[in-house]
Design an enzyme around this catalytic site. Sequence first.
Site, PDB file in Angstrom:
ATOM      1  N   ARG A 237       0.829  -1.175   0.160  1.00 42.42           N
ATOM      2  CA  ARG A 237      -0.200   0.102  -0.087  1.00 42.42           C
ATOM      3  C   ARG A 237       0.959   1.359  -0.067  1.00 42.42           C
ATOM      4  O   ARG A 237       2.055   1.155   0.852  1.00 42.42           O
ATOM      5  CB  ARG A 237      -0.969   0.144   1.146  1.00 42.42           C
ATOM      6  N   GLU A 266      -4.599   7.419  -4.701  1.00 44.56           N
ATOM      7  CA  GLU A 266      -4.669   6.803  -5.931  1.00 44.56           C
ATOM      8  C   GLU A 266      -5.800   7.297  -6.378  1.00 44.56           C
ATOM      9  O   GLU A 266      -7.023   7.426  -5.821  1.00 44.56           O
ATOM     10  CB  GLU A 266      -4.549   5.254  -5.821  1.00 44.56           C
ATOM     11  N   HIS A 285      -1.667   0.283  -9.715  1.00 44.41           N
ATOM     12  CA  HIS A 285      -2.433  -0.691  -8.651  1.00 44.41           C
ATOM     13  C   HIS A 285      -2.982  -1.782  -9.719  1.00 44.41           C
ATOM     14  O   HIS A 285      -4.305  -2.295  -9.291  1.00 44.41           O
ATOM     15  CB  HIS A 285      -3.632   0.008  -8.052  1.00 44.41           C
TER      16      HIS A 285
HETATM   17  N1  LIG Z   1      -0.912  -4.372  -5.250  1.00 45.88           N
HETATM   18  C1  LIG Z   1      -1.854  -5.055  -5.218  1.00 45.88           C
HETATM   19  O1  LIG Z   1      -2.754  -4.955  -5.935  1.00 45.88           O
HETATM   20  C2  LIG Z   1      -2.127  -5.706  -3.988  1.00 45.88           C
HETATM   21  C3  LIG Z   1      -1.693  -5.430  -2.996  1.00 45.88           C
HETATM   22  N2  LIG Z   1      -1.912  -6.329  -1.740  1.00 45.88           N
HETATM   23  C4  LIG Z   1      -1.240  -5.832  -0.507  1.00 45.88           C
HETATM   24  O2  LIG Z   1      -0.652  -6.887   0.215  1.00 45.88           O
HETATM   25  C5  LIG Z   1      -0.979  -7.254   1.445  1.00 45.88           C
HETATM   26  C6  LIG Z   1      -0.280  -8.491   1.717  1.00 45.88           C
HETATM   27  O3  LIG Z   1      -1.247  -9.411   1.533  1.00 45.88           O
HETATM   28  P1  LIG Z   1      -0.930 -11.091   1.654  1.00 45.88           P
HETATM   29  O4  LIG Z   1       0.424 -11.587   1.780  1.00 45.88           O
HETATM   30  O5  LIG Z   1      -2.249 -11.870   1.291  1.00 45.88           O
HETATM   31  O6  LIG Z   1      -1.097 -10.972   3.325  1.00 45.88           O
HETATM   32  P2  LIG Z   1      -0.623 -11.676   4.808  1.00 45.88           P
HETATM   33  O7  LIG Z   1      -1.333 -11.320   5.913  1.00 45.88           O
HETATM   34  O8  LIG Z   1      -0.437 -13.304   4.158  1.00 45.88           O
HETATM   35  O9  LIG Z   1       0.922 -11.111   4.887  1.00 45.88           O
HETATM   36  C7  LIG Z   1       1.260  -9.919   5.315  1.00 45.88           C
HETATM   37  C8  LIG Z   1       2.348 -10.094   6.064  1.00 45.88           C
HETATM   38  O10 LIG Z   1       2.994  -9.001   6.516  1.00 45.88           O
HETATM   39  C9  LIG Z   1       3.452  -9.108   7.765  1.00 45.88           C
HETATM   40  N3  LIG Z   1       3.549  -7.986   8.689  1.00 45.88           N
HETATM   41  C10 LIG Z   1       2.260  -7.317   9.112  1.00 45.88           C
HETATM   42  N4  LIG Z   1       2.498  -6.095   9.920  1.00 45.88           N
HETATM   43  C11 LIG Z   1       3.699  -6.201  10.021  1.00 45.88           C
HETATM   44  C12 LIG Z   1       4.831  -5.275  10.490  1.00 45.88           C
HETATM   45  N5  LIG Z   1       4.375  -4.193  11.258  1.00 45.88           N
HETATM   46  N6  LIG Z   1       6.165  -5.269  10.242  1.00 45.88           N
HETATM   47  C13 LIG Z   1       6.653  -6.589   9.712  1.00 45.88           C
HETATM   48  N7  LIG Z   1       5.604  -7.328   8.775  1.00 45.88           N
HETATM   49  C14 LIG Z   1       4.525  -7.075   9.170  1.00 45.88           C
HETATM   50  C15 LIG Z   1       2.859 -10.287   8.633  1.00 45.88           C
HETATM   51  O11 LIG Z   1       3.751 -10.872   9.381  1.00 45.88           O
HETATM   52  P3  LIG Z   1       3.416 -11.957  10.521  1.00 45.88           P
HETATM   53  O12 LIG Z   1       2.968 -13.119   9.572  1.00 45.88           O
HETATM   54  O13 LIG Z   1       4.437 -12.146  11.301  1.00 45.88           O
HETATM   55  O14 LIG Z   1       2.349 -11.249  11.331  1.00 45.88           O
HETATM   56  C16 LIG Z   1       2.516 -11.055   7.388  1.00 45.88           C
HETATM   57  O15 LIG Z   1       3.194 -12.131   7.008  1.00 45.88           O
HETATM   58  C17 LIG Z   1      -2.365  -6.747   1.538  1.00 45.88           C
HETATM   59  O16 LIG Z   1      -2.695  -6.413   2.857  1.00 45.88           O
HETATM   60  C18 LIG Z   1      -2.422  -5.579   0.450  1.00 45.88           C
HETATM   61  O17 LIG Z   1      -2.278  -4.374   1.278  1.00 45.88           O
HETATM   62  C19 LIG Z   1      -2.570  -7.563  -1.923  1.00 45.88           C
HETATM   63  C20 LIG Z   1      -3.054  -7.720  -2.860  1.00 45.88           C
HETATM   64  C21 LIG Z   1      -2.799  -7.083  -4.093  1.00 45.88           C
HETATM   65  O1  LIG Z   2      -4.736  -4.245  -3.425  1.00 50.84           O
HETATM   66  C1  LIG Z   2      -5.467  -5.241  -3.510  1.00 50.84           C
HETATM   67  C2  LIG Z   2      -5.912  -6.100  -2.514  1.00 50.84           C
HETATM   68  O2  LIG Z   2      -6.513  -7.002  -2.771  1.00 50.84           O
HETATM   69  O3  LIG Z   2      -5.912  -5.988  -1.420  1.00 50.84           O
END
Ligand SMILES: NC(=O)C1=CN([C@@H]2O[C@H](COP(=O)(O)OP(=O)(O)OC[C@H]3O[C@@H](n4cnc5c(N)ncnc54)[C@H](OP(=O)(O)O)[C@@H]3O)[C@@H](O)[C@H]2O)C=CC1
Ligand SMILES: O=CC(=O)O
Length: 325
Positions: A237, A266, A285
């Site tokens: 994000r 955005e 995005h």
């Molecule tokens: N560009 C785009 O179009 C898209 C963007 N996204 C973004 O990607 C993000 C991640 O998605 P996804 O992988 O499915 O989510 P997950 O919940 O599977 O993974 C997020 C990871 O971030 C880590 N995390 C959370 N807070 C912190 C922090 N303060 N410091 C370090 N690590 C942290 C978590 O760690 P832990 O496991 O150790 O708690 C977790 O492993 C979404 O929330 C969204 O914002 C998603 C899809 C599409």
């Molecule tokens: O940014 C996309 C999402 O699925 O989150």
Amino acid sequence: MKKQVVLYKKLSPLLMARLHEQAEVTLIENLDAEGLGKLRDALPRAQGLLGASLKLNAELLDLAPNLQAIASVSVGVDNYDIDYLTQRHILLSNTPDVLTETTADTGFALILATARRVVELANMIREGKWTRNIGPTHFGSDVHGKTLGIIGMGRIGEALAQRGHFGFGMPVIYHSQSPKPAVEQRFNAHYRSLPELLQQADFVCLTLPLTAETEGLIGAEQFALMRPETIFINISRGKVVDETALIEALRAGQIRAAGLDVFEREPLNQDSPLLQLNNVVATPHIGSATHETREAMARCAVDNLLAALAGERPVNLVNVGAWRG
Ligand SMILES: NC(=O)C1=CN([C@@H]2O[C@H](COP(=O)(O)OP(=O)(O)OC[C@H]3O[C@@H](n4cnc5c(N)ncnc54)[C@H](OP(=O)(O)O)[C@@H]3O)[C@@H](O)[C@H]2O)C=CC1
Ligand SMILES: O=CC(=O)O
């Protein structure tokens, strides 16, 4: 009696037909001023909401006293006030997993495009500037064998690590809230503190959610830890990064390039200095934006919504505290 559902995202004919079978549907096609007016008018009767890319704040949701469930067509849930929804026992669901691989593909596309200067050099040809063989001023940098740094080792982070490790022979380092032994074993990955990762990674990739803790996580102090060869990739994000500090780091040569799919605001303003920089690859995005994945996300959201409205616990319930079943 059929439940009242308000959609603020158009679905495929197949999914529309499925919803119509089970619910009275109001479709808001655009979220422009007129569409937002229609949404406000529809909210008082809404029992279910389905859509994406709209900040659904308490001021809007207070117009919806009958609301039972929101199905977000996204995995990120930063557009919702989760405490408020939980307090009102409104079930919020999202669409994880189905978009993981596609979003990781986008991340890797940005890694390759920035390192090999794909957009800049493709534009050079279009502008008629390829008049003799290219030389070192047009060379990029290797991706294979370089250190991939992943901040947020969740679903998407892991899919990125898989591509880097198996596809490109990249050593993987990561930072997350907690260590991930299974990931470390599978990809020979190593946990690092945030400052260590910023200093050691050739590619610094953000794959973590926007939360109160992560907002502004990467700013001037963090860019100062990176090296002039570092390439910065953000597919999480925009607000996780201080965009002014990013622009400054790029201008000052503190980092080599940036691949950005997300922005503080955005759509990105045409006047953004980011668009003046040749070493920035900016995409609108598009992380999950393929036909197949967007349909899978919409299907997942419809399943979640219909389950919630039928009194069942949606598979992808976000605010478990709201569940009274
Ligand atoms: N560009 C785009 O179009 C898209 C963007 N996204 C973004 O990607 C993000 C991640 O998605 P996804 O992988 O499915 O989510 P997950 O919940 O599977 O993974 C997020 C990871 O971030 C880590 N995390 C959370 N807070 C912190 C922090 N303060 N410091 C370090 N690590 C942290 C978590 O760690 P832990 O496991 O150790 O708690 C977790 O492993 C979404 O929330 C969204 O914002 C998603 C899809 C599409
Ligand atoms: O940014 C996309 C999402 O699925 O989150």
